[in-house]
Structure formats: C-alpha cells, structure tokens
Write a protein that holds these residues in place. Structure first.
Motif, PDB file in Angstrom:
ATOM      1  N   ALA A 182       0.844  -1.195   0.000  1.00 13.11           N
ATOM      2  CA  ALA A 182       0.000   0.000   0.000  1.00 13.11           C
ATOM      3  C   ALA A 182       0.875   1.238   0.000  1.00 13.11           C
ATOM      4  O   ALA A 182       1.970   1.254   0.579  1.00 13.11           O
ATOM      5  N   ALA A 184      -0.096   5.133   0.988  1.00 16.04           N
ATOM      6  CA  ALA A 184      -1.132   6.051   1.476  1.00 16.04           C
ATOM      7  C   ALA A 184      -0.526   7.435   1.638  1.00 16.04           C
ATOM      8  O   ALA A 184       0.615   7.577   2.096  1.00 16.04           O
ATOM      9  N   ILE A 264      -1.830   7.967   8.729  1.00 17.86           N
ATOM     10  CA  ILE A 264      -1.542   7.498   7.377  1.00 17.86           C
ATOM     11  C   ILE A 264      -0.839   6.148   7.403  1.00 17.86           C
ATOM     12  O   ILE A 264      -1.123   5.256   6.592  1.00 17.86           O
ATOM     13  N   ARG A 267      -3.360   3.450   8.104  1.00 17.66           N
ATOM     14  CA  ARG A 267      -4.182   3.203   6.908  1.00 17.66           C
ATOM     15  C   ARG A 267      -3.426   2.344   5.900  1.00 17.66           C
ATOM     16  O   ARG A 267      -3.996   1.417   5.302  1.00 17.66           O
ATOM     17  N   ALA A 268      -2.151   2.667   5.696  1.00 14.65           N
ATOM     18  CA  ALA A 268      -1.359   1.898   4.734  1.00 14.65           C
ATOM     19  C   ALA A 268      -1.203   0.458   5.193  1.00 14.65           C
ATOM     20  O   ALA A 268      -1.291  -0.481   4.386  1.00 14.65           O
ATOM     21  N   SER A 271      -4.464  -1.432   4.640  1.00 16.98           N
ATOM     22  CA  SER A 271      -4.658  -1.734   3.223  1.00 16.98           C
ATOM     23  C   SER A 271      -3.729  -2.847   2.767  1.00 16.98           C
ATOM     24  O   SER A 271      -4.141  -3.756   2.040  1.00 16.98           O
TER      25      SER A 271
END
Length: 277
Positions: A182, A184, A264, A267-268, A271
């Motif tokens: 990922a 992000a 962030i 989130r990465a 994902s």
C-alpha cells in the motif's frame, strides 16, 4: 518569472553528458522532466550557465522485467510506470504510488529518475524506493557503480551521487507472490507535496515501511519493519514515530504532522494486510 541566461545542451549519449558536466563543474546541471529544476530557475533560486537535457539519450529509457527483478530507465515517466501492465503485476506498489503524484499533466513529463535523484524530501519515489529495497545505478567518468536507496539520501537535496555522475537505472527486486502492499498519502490539494505518506510491504519473510516528507530525508525504519513482521502494528507505528523528525511549516505544526503520520501509516498497514494473499 524568466530564468537567467544559460547554454542549452542536448547530448545523444551518456559519455557526452558526463563530459559536459565535468567540463563546466558547478555551472552545469542535468534536467530530466524539469518539474523541480525549471521552477527554481524561473524564481532565480537556481542559476547556472549550462543546462544538460537528457531527453535524447535512449539508453536512459525503458522498463525491463526479468526473473525476480525490474529495471527502470531513469527517464521513464510516471505515466509509463502507470500504463505498463507487466510492471503493475510485478510491483503493483509502483503504480499505486505514481497515481498519487501531482496530476496527469505532470506525470506525462515527470520521470522516475528525476524524482529520486535530486534528494527532495517531499518527493514520493525516494521513500517508496527505500521500502522496495531498490538500488540506483550511477554513471560517471570513473565508470558505473550502484548505491542502495537506503544509503543514497544524506540530507535535504544532498545525496551519494557525485556532481559528475548521472543516475541511469533503478533496479528493484520483485516482492514474493502474495505480498501485501500500500501507498497512502495525505496532502492539502492536488499537486501538493504530502503532509505525510507511507509505503508498506507485508509478506512472507518481508515487511518494509518507509515514510515521506517527515524529515530532511525519506525515512525507512528497520525497527518498524521488524515490528510489523511480528504482527505488532502499534509497535511499528511507535518505531516509525521515533524515527521521523518533522518540522513546522505551511503544512502544519510538528504535533499535527506526527498525528497525521500515525494515521496514514495505520491506513497503509490496514490496506496492505487486506491485500496479502
């Protein structure tokens, strides 16, 4: 604004380009896509007597996918990274990151070599290349050598590339099948640098984390990757927060940047975990 006067060179091969660099020293600079250097010249923040355009050097272009490795010519554009289906299958993280760089107009001209070579801490590709454990090939009067992306960046706009060297190729190992990935990014508007961005790989025997625009160089943390490999997401975040060194600027105060970095990165990671086969 209009830049100061300069002499324009468009060599057809690397040897000629390096020869011009050596002949004119600090007065000469190479230009790839031009998105970093040309605005600085227009603002008179960079003044030079000789501009060396690399567009006519064919050996700096192209994408090669071999067994276990991808080789990118330094003059490969961000659009070409996005459009290459074989590359998207081999290292999909490259496409995901390239799609978040500026806008389509910039991506048609901006090159991967230009993005990684000038040491701008806000550029997306340097941290990504550290996450992917890339190696940069440099060509100069003394021949060709390679430098690991994780050892290339020394300070803002200072790298391991000598003044008379040109970055020619980027060599990347292909992550094992099933690796989660990922990229992000949080930014204020289209075309802006990231307030924070994170590149993450999670796979069998491979976990790697790097972040962008949170120090004067991209930040790759071995400790963060080790924690992530052990399934400790919060340990990964804590290790990365200990590694970064954000500074207050127009994108916000330090405390805000550290908060955004943590958001962030989580989130990465989420994902990347969702994509792990």
């Amino acid at each position: 604004m209009i830049p100061a006067g300069f002499e324009y060179h468009r060599p057809a091969d690397l040897a000629s380009a390096v020869g011009i660099l050596r002949a004119h020293g600090d007065e000469a600079r190479v230009v790839a896509g031009g998105h970093s250097l040309i605005p600085m010249m227009k603002l008179r923040m960079a003044e030079l007597g000789h501009l060396i355009d690399l567009q006519a050097i064919g050996e700096l272009k192209g994408i090669e996918i071999d067994e276990g490795r991808v080789t990118l010519g330094a003059m490969t554009t961000q659009h070409e990274l996005i459009a290459h289906e074989g590359l998207a299958r081999a290292i999909p993280l490259l496409r995901e990151a390239a799609l978040q760089i500026a806008d389509p107009q910039v991506r048609y001209m901006g090159t991967v070599g230009g993005n990684v070579a000038n040491g701008d801490p806000g550029n997306d590709m340097p941290g990504l290349m550290q996450c992917l454990d890339a190696r940069f090939e440099l060509y100069g009067a003394e021949g060709t050598r390679q430098v690991a992306a994780r050892e290339f960046y020394e300070a803002a706009y200072f790298t391991a590339r000598a003044d008379d060297e040109i970055l020619t190729r980027i060599l990347l190992p292909i992550p094992p099948a099933g690796t989660g990935y990922a990229y992000a990014k949080q930014k204020r508007k289209i075309g802006d640098y990231a307030t924070a961005a994170a590149a993450v790989l999670i796979g069998e025997g491979l976990s790697s984390v790097a972040m962008t625009n949170l120090s004067d160089t991209p930040v790759w943390s071995e400790e963060a990757g080790t924690a992530l490999a052990g399934g400790d997401i919060e340990g990964c975040v804590e290790a990365m927060l200990a590694a970064i060194d954000p500074q207050e600027d127009m994108r916000g105060p330090i405390a805000f940047k550290r908060h955004v970095a943590a958001v962030i990165l989580r989130r990465a990671i989420d994902s990347a975990l969702s994509r792990r086969a």
